[in-house]
Design an enzyme around this catalytic site. Sequence first.
Site, short mmCIF file in Angstrom:
data_model
loop_
_atom_site.label_atom_id
_atom_site.label_comp_id
_atom_site.label_asym_id
_atom_site.label_seq_id
_atom_site.Cartn_x
_atom_site.Cartn_y
_atom_site.Cartn_z
N THR A 328 16.63 14.33 49.44
CA THR A 328 18.00 14.22 49.92
C THR A 328 18.06 13.92 51.41
OG1 THR A 328 18.47 16.48 50.68
CG2 THR A 328 18.57 16.09 48.30
N ASP A 329 19.18 13.38 51.84
CA ASP A 329 19.45 13.22 53.26
C ASP A 329 19.73 14.60 53.85
OD1 ASP A 329 19.97 12.11 55.74
OD2 ASP A 329 21.17 10.47 54.92
N TYR A 330 19.97 14.64 55.14
CA TYR A 330 20.13 15.91 55.85
C TYR A 330 21.43 16.60 55.41
CZ TYR A 330 19.97 19.17 59.78
OH TYR A 330 19.90 20.29 60.56
#
Length: 455
Positions: A328-330
Amino acid sequence: TILSRADWEGTKPQTVANRTKSLDQKYADQLGQDTTFAVATDPTYGDVEGSLVYESEQPTSGATNGLTLASMRGVAYDDPTWDAFLDQIDWSGDKDGILRDFAGASYALGSVSSLGIPETKIEDGANGLKVESGMQNSYDMSKSSSFPFGPVMASTWNTELLYRVGAAFGQEALANGITGWYCPAVNLHRSPFSGRVFEYYSEDPVLSGALATQAISGAGDQGLYVTLKHFALNDTETNRSNLASVWADEQTMRELYFKPFEMAVKDSRMTVKYTADETGATTTKVMRATTGIMPSQAGVGTRLGTVNPNLLQNVLRGEWGFRGTVYTDYWVWGDNNFRDLCLRTGSDAYLCMYMPFMWNLNDYDSATARWAMRNSIHDIAYTLANSNATQGAAPGATYTTSMPGWRIGAIAATVVLWALVGLYIWRLVARARDEKRHPEKYKPRRSRKAAVVKE
């Protein structure tokens, strides 16, 4: 209505009379569903009999099969050996490392000792690896090369050059103990004012896909795995972190926004060298080099990219045959339920800030949760087994991390030195205080000037 040359006039976009910007209520009702997921009661992805991920029996665990991550290098993703490997998971002993992957993979993946998986480092940097200088989130860019920004690279139209750029990233990763790379990025230049245009190659999907394919192949040949991003429709920074939803018809998505990702997943190649048998003989295997994907932080329609099964399961893994880690992204939004949902809808590792108290799930113990985590560990292990994390390792090898003797000595010497400095300062302060309280104990000091005059 899709614009068609077969009926140009009949399909050409027309202004809609009295058009408003309101969203149809059936879609409005679906917005926000991802952040209200309840793992115990959700009928689709929860611990509810009949859900798409429901399991009633726990997976085998704690087996002793003599397999480690190094044993799985070069092994096909669907090979039955993976089941024997995953049967060894120690859910209790390795809980901290497992939770780090699924709830707090902050620029690293956690160790899973029962599988011989070491902790590995991942770094960002579209035009130069960010190498940690020793402090959390502190980087020393002098330790890596700095390449031109993505659009400048793309302006060369030179795929061979991009292969060499990817290989250079791979070499610098080896020199700095880095296993994964949060790049390349192949979203499109919808506007020159988008905040991430410097990372993205082009407004053209085919050019973007061709360049990324070669950059990934170059990195993969050196053992650096990539996290191709941001899949998909994440083509603007405006309101991205506010969980904005992006809309497009399927044809447009497939021909434009999905195309560079599809090309990179299907066409990139790397050569993996591994030990083939008990005699130590080595062989090579050519395999797909894209073993990491980072989904869109924004929504694709009403579902966020991170928890979008149509995007991550049906298209990415199903149609395109992707094998590897979805990272996942941040993310700092949502509670543990959202992290549970990520695991059950297609994401494997959850990038969150470096705050261990946040690294948790609401469900770690149910059969449904364990099977979801087991599947994700399979994805993560496949990525790492075919990366520099196991380069040169013999099957069955395990990894231990220890501090070299010279560093221990240097730290000890530093501690002693500062202790002596502290002791000296303390003695000076103590004397000054005592002299102030008991001046009769100390003889008056002659000033240097007085001494000179006398002489």
